[in-house]
Structure formats: C-alpha cells, structure tokens
Design a protein around this motif. Structure first.
Motif, PDB file in Angstrom:
ATOM      1  N   THR A   1       0.905  -1.134   0.034  1.00  0.00           N
ATOM      2  CA  THR A   1      -0.004   0.155  -0.117  1.00  0.00           C
ATOM      3  C   THR A   1       0.871   1.237   0.075  1.00  0.00           C
ATOM      4  O   THR A   1       1.892   1.153   0.431  1.00  0.00           O
ATOM      5  N   PRO A   2       0.261   2.369  -0.493  1.00  0.00           N
ATOM      6  CA  PRO A   2       1.170   3.817  -0.124  1.00  0.00           C
ATOM      7  C   PRO A   2       1.544   4.068   1.206  1.00  0.00           C
ATOM      8  O   PRO A   2       2.418   4.633   1.395  1.00  0.00           O
ATOM      9  N   GLU A   3       0.687   3.341   2.130  1.00  0.00           N
ATOM     10  CA  GLU A   3       1.052   3.584   3.626  1.00  0.00           C
ATOM     11  C   GLU A   3       2.433   2.825   3.950  1.00  0.00           C
ATOM     12  O   GLU A   3       2.967   3.224   4.720  1.00  0.00           O
ATOM     13  N   ASP A   4       2.504   1.784   3.370  1.00  0.00           N
ATOM     14  CA  ASP A   4       3.593   1.024   3.447  1.00  0.00           C
ATOM     15  C   ASP A   4       5.024   1.585   2.964  1.00  0.00           C
ATOM     16  O   ASP A   4       5.874   1.952   3.979  1.00  0.00           O
ATOM     17  N   VAL A   5       4.746   2.472   2.079  1.00  0.00           N
ATOM     18  CA  VAL A   5       5.798   3.245   1.311  1.00  0.00           C
ATOM     19  C   VAL A   5       6.141   4.397   2.478  1.00  0.00           C
ATOM     20  O   VAL A   5       7.284   4.733   2.796  1.00  0.00           O
ATOM     21  N   GLU A   6       5.088   5.099   2.895  1.00  0.00           N
ATOM     22  CA  GLU A   6       5.208   6.236   3.954  1.00  0.00           C
ATOM     23  C   GLU A   6       5.919   5.634   5.260  1.00  0.00           C
ATOM     24  O   GLU A   6       6.464   6.610   5.869  1.00  0.00           O
ATOM     25  N   ALA A   7       5.549   4.558   5.555  1.00  0.00           N
ATOM     26  CA  ALA A   7       6.378   4.024   6.666  1.00  0.00           C
ATOM     27  C   ALA A   7       7.781   3.975   6.571  1.00  0.00           C
ATOM     28  O   ALA A   7       8.589   4.130   7.579  1.00  0.00           O
ATOM     29  N   LEU A   8       8.016   3.182   5.510  1.00  0.00           N
ATOM     30  CA  LEU A   8       9.495   3.282   5.227  1.00  0.00           C
ATOM     31  C   LEU A   8      10.211   4.789   5.186  1.00  0.00           C
ATOM     32  O   LEU A   8      11.231   5.103   5.476  1.00  0.00           O
ATOM     33  N   LEU A   9       9.613   5.446   4.320  1.00  0.00           N
ATOM     34  CA  LEU A   9      10.063   7.069   4.387  1.00  0.00           C
ATOM     35  C   LEU A   9      10.267   7.650   5.691  1.00  0.00           C
ATOM     36  O   LEU A   9      11.298   8.519   5.834  1.00  0.00           O
ATOM     37  N   LYS A  10       9.281   7.329   6.481  1.00  0.00           N
ATOM     38  CA  LYS A  10       9.566   8.018   8.005  1.00  0.00           C
ATOM     39  C   LYS A  10      10.719   7.477   8.637  1.00  0.00           C
ATOM     40  O   LYS A  10      11.438   8.244   9.217  1.00  0.00           O
ATOM     41  N   GLU A  11      10.881   6.280   8.404  1.00  0.00           N
ATOM     42  CA  GLU A  11      12.190   5.577   9.130  1.00  0.00           C
ATOM     43  C   GLU A  11      13.372   6.054   8.422  1.00  0.00           C
ATOM     44  O   GLU A  11      14.265   6.446   9.210  1.00  0.00           O
ATOM     45  N   LEU A  12      13.446   6.399   7.124  1.00  0.00           N
ATOM     46  CA  LEU A  12      14.427   6.806   6.574  1.00  0.00           C
ATOM     47  C   LEU A  12      14.968   8.159   6.806  1.00  0.00           C
ATOM     48  O   LEU A  12      15.989   8.748   7.093  1.00  0.00           O
ATOM     49  N   GLU A  13      13.706   8.872   7.166  1.00  0.00           N
ATOM     50  CA  GLU A  13      14.008  10.517   7.670  1.00  0.00           C
ATOM     51  C   GLU A  13      14.551  10.310   8.843  1.00  0.00           C
ATOM     52  O   GLU A  13      15.255  11.557   9.089  1.00  0.00           O
ATOM     53  N   ALA A  14      14.353   9.417   9.890  1.00  0.00           N
ATOM     54  CA  ALA A  14      14.723   9.532  11.226  1.00  0.00           C
ATOM     55  C   ALA A  14      16.263   9.078  11.119  1.00  0.00           C
ATOM     56  O   ALA A  14      17.047   9.389  12.233  1.00  0.00           O
ATOM     57  N   ARG A  15      16.534   8.431   9.937  1.00  0.00           N
ATOM     58  CA  ARG A  15      17.989   7.941  10.063  1.00  0.00           C
ATOM     59  C   ARG A  15      18.922   8.686   9.118  1.00  0.00           C
ATOM     60  O   ARG A  15      20.246   8.508   9.338  1.00  0.00           O
TER      61      ARG A  15
END
Length: 488
Positions: A329-343
């Motif tokens: 889902t697009p929400e799966d993509v947003e979850a990864l992007l959120k984790e990448l932003e934190a790192r």
C-alpha cells in the motif's frame, strides 16, 4: 487529387476516426488531470511531476478498449497507440494532427522534445539509480563468500555485473559490512551501486508435527502452536503467528512456492483446518522454513518487521539502494520514508519496490507515486511470489502490464526471479530460460541469483542483452538490417 477520388470510402471513415480520437483525447486529459490532482499529497520531487501526470493519463487511456481503433489506424498507415506508454497525450496529439491534415483541418504536431520527453525521463531515472550503461544493467546477488574471497567481486565485474544485491534475509550486519567493503574496494571509481533487500514479513512454516506425506483430499492444521488434543496427524505452526488473523473459510493456502495448495475448510481457535487440493504425485512433506502464501487473505502485518527496523540502521548507512519487500500500500511506502527520515541515509540513491503480492499489484499506481514522488525509485517484478499469488496464467499478463505502467511513470524496472536459473546452478541453460532472458531486455535491469556458475550466466546475459538492444526498445522494434540468418 482529393482524398475520396484517391481512396473511395476513406473520407467518412477518417471523419469517424478523427471524431472518436478527439473525444478520447478530451476524456483522457480530463480524467488524467483528476487523478493527478488526487496524487498531489505524494508529490514533492519536481523531476517526477511530468511522469506522474503521464501515468495518470495512461491509466485513463487504458480504461478503454482500443482494439478496433488500432486496426483503423493501421489501415491508413498512421501510428497506432500501442507504444504510447511514455507519451500519452503527445501520441494522441500527433495522430490527431495527421488525421486533421488529411481532412483539411490543420493542427500542430508535438515538438520532437515533447514527443520523446518520457523516454528521456526514463533514461535519466535509470542512470540516476544504476549509473550509465548502454544495455540493461545486470544486478547480481552476492553470496556470503564475497566477504572472504578477494577474487570473487572482480570476476563478477569482469563478466559484466553492473550492480550487486545483498539479501538481508541471510547473514548479519558483520557479514554485510565485509561484503560492502569488498565491493567498494574492488569497483574503484566505477558506479556500481549496492542494493540491500530488507527481508519483509514473509510467512513461513515453523514447528512441524507430521506423519508422512500429504496428498490431495487430506487435511492439516496451521496454527500459532501445536495442538496435543488434535486428532489431525499433520500439524504445523506459522511464523509470524499473527499471519492467520485475516484467514477465512475458502481462502487459499500455498506452501513452498506452490508445491502444496489447499483451501481453508474451518477456522478454529488459534488455527485453521486446510484441505489439500494439490501436491506433486508423490505427495508433500511438511517441513520447517518452507514459504507460506495466503493470496486471498487480508494480512494484518506491517511491511516493516522488527528485524527490518533493526537492519535498517545498518542499511541506511551503507546501501546505495534499499529493496522494500512485500510492499502492498502507499501507507507501507510512507512507513519506510518515515524511518529513513529518522536515520538520514548517507549514500542512498533510491528505493527499489518489490511487487510480490496481489495487494501490491492492486495498489501499484499509488505505490509508485507515493515512492517516486519523493525518492528516485525502481520497481522489481518479483515473479516467483507473484506466480504463487496469481497463478502462472495471471503472471503472464501481469508482468507485461507492470512493464507498461512503470514505463508510463518513467520508473526503471528490474526483471527478477530465476533468470538463467539452470545456468547459474548447473552450468548449462535451458532453451526456455534463454527466451526469458530475451524478454528481460525490455526492462532496465535484470537480476541474477547466486550459484556456482554466476560468472558464465552474467557473461551470457550481457551478450543477450547487448544483442537485443539493437533489435528492440521496450515494445518498439528498432528494425536494424537482418544479418544473423545471412551469416549462418
């Protein structure tokens, strides 16, 4: 000489064709713009804006059955719409301009730059992710021996590898660090990106209690734990246990890439009862670690597992490309992007979305836009899991449609799963897999798995891809002079 005297009966046909295509162009533009506006919340990367708009127009166009008009266009020697993936509105405008001039209406043609802008965007996106190369790239899965054998990476590069993949389902950060260091040391100044694949929520068989082999018509239990009180002689636990929460009566259960297939007959507390519908002639033995697919079930699993989150600490530091497994889902993509932003990734060039499930296919346009709207993105057609989820007949059509959608979005495609598999493992290719490698030339990158004969497979694949580049680009034949038959 006027048109009717030159070709009796053509004028009314051309009028009808022009009228239909003009209406189609208006509908495609209107519906495409409506979809594009709905995607605005995903879009923050200006380079992707025209690609997203073209994808929206392509989806609007392909809602229609264009087959009758294809034949009419061909009859008059006009460009069909069969190769318009990268240029939906410019292609329609060019056909309308020609029809209009035949009918005396006039009308401008798209400029050369406008007509081929989509191809230029795809080329730029591919080079941004994989680096420059005249043929489709070859992505090679590295074995763990790469961390200790200093000759392996140079041999693979010499054979024709353009990128390397590390599968995070195997090994650990210590092993991956040695593999990454070996690649960086050996490639010198060349652009050879490293893709690190997150494992994702792959379902597997856990503990097994079974008496012999299962055959069609028999039953077995899948549950969160073995049931001592159960009368069933075949039982297995599943990992992760929450995998069964979305399973209902009638849903399909598939083990070991289709070697066992069954249907859920009954949902029990903490388990499901499965009736076997297919096994090989000698039956199927339940074993730990075998893959489990539930293609009809709404799986209550996050695309990023706890293991993925731990691995992401290393991957965000070292990887050039991050492979996102089982994105649905697009929400799966947003979850990864959120984790990448934190790192705050140090080297990251882009994301690789692995399309492996029916849900991922259903949501593919929005998944593409959610990712490419913010990061350079490639798409991997994970044909093994897709074949299990959709059946081989479904995969045959679907792999084509994924190629078309990705081209419309200017997103590079990785053609994956069992490419030249027999050659990689046994040293000689089958005729069927050579033909598959030929089809792979329509992608931007082809993935090879690990095996004892990787070098030979890379060299053969590089040769095939180089030859096919002179014959065809995507769906379009290049029509170079016929030469091979004359040399035999």
């Amino acid at each position: 000489m006027d048109l009717e005297s030159y070709a009796p009966g053509c004028f009314p046909a051309l009028e009808g064709l022009y009228s239909h295509l003009l209406h189609l162009r208006q509908v495609v533009a209107r519906e495409g713009e409506e979809r594009y506006r709905m995607w605005q919340r995903y879009l923050s990367r200006p380079d992707f804006f025209p690609s997203a708009r073209n994808l929206a127009h392509y989806l609007a166009l392909r809602k229609h059955d264009l087959r009758p008009w294809q034949l009419e266009l061909a009859r008059f020697g006009l460009s069909s719409l069969g190769r318009c993936e990268s240029r939906v509105l410019p292609n329609l405008d060019a056909v309308l301009a020609t029809l209009g001039r035949l009918l005396g209406y006039g009308g401008p043609y798209p400029s050369e730059a406008e007509f081929f802008a989509g191809e230029a965007r795809l080329k730029a996106a591919t080079e941004q992710i994989f680096g420059p190369c005249e043929r489709p790239r070859i992505l090679v899965t590295l074995p763990e021996e790469a961390s200790s054998d200093p000759s392996l990476v140079p041999r693979l590069l010499h054979a024709g590898a353009n990128a390397f993949r590390i599968n995070c389902a195997h090994g650990d950060a210590h092993t991956w660090a040695r593999m990454v260091a070996e690649v960086r040391r050996r490639v010198g100044g060349h652009e050879v990106p490293i893709l690190m694949d997150l494992s994702g929520p792959r379902g597997r068989i856990g503990t097994v209690w079974a008496a012999g082999r299962l055959h069609p018509g028999e039953f077995f239990l899948l549950g969160s734990k073995l049931r001592d009180e159960s009368p069933h002689p075949f039982q297995a636990t599943v990992e992760p246990p929450e995998l069964l929460r979305g399973v209902m009566v009638g849903h399909r259960v598939i083990l070991d890439e289709g070697k066992l297939q069954g249907l859920v007959e009954e949902v029990l507390p903490e388990a499901v009862k499965v009736r076997v519908t297919y096994t090989p002639p000698k039956g199927f033995r339940l074993r730990p670690e075998k893959g489990l697919n539930l293609p009809d079930s709404d799986l209550p699993l996050a695309a990023l597992t706890p293991k993925d989150l731990r691995d992401l600490d290393f991957v965000a530091e070292e990887a050039d490309l991050i492979g996102y497994s089982f994105v649905r889902t697009p929400e799966d993509v947003e979850a990864l992007l959120k984790e990448l932003e934190a790192r705050s990734p140090k080297r990251l060039r882009g994301l690789v979305l692995k399309i492996e499930t029916a849900a991922g296919v259903r949501n593919l346009p929005e998944i593409l836009v959610a990712a490419a709207g913010r990061w350079p993105t490639a798409l991997m057609i994970a044909r093994g899991d897709l074949a299990v989820e959709l059946g081989y007949q479904g995969l045959a059509e679907l792999q084509e449609e994924i190629l078309w959608l990705a081209e419309a979005a200017s997103v590079p495609v990785i053609w994956a799963t069992q490419v030249l598999d027999r050659l990689v493992k046994k040293g000689t290719p089958s005729r069927a897999e050579v033909s598959d490698a030929v089809l792979a030339a329509r992608s931007e990158c082809v993935m090879l798995n690990k095996g004892p004969h990787q070098e030979g497979a890379i060299a053969l694949l590089a040769d095939i891809l180089g030859r096919m580049q002179t014959h065809q680009y995507k769906k379009a034949p290049r029509l170079r002079p016929l030469e091979v038959w004359a040399q035999l």
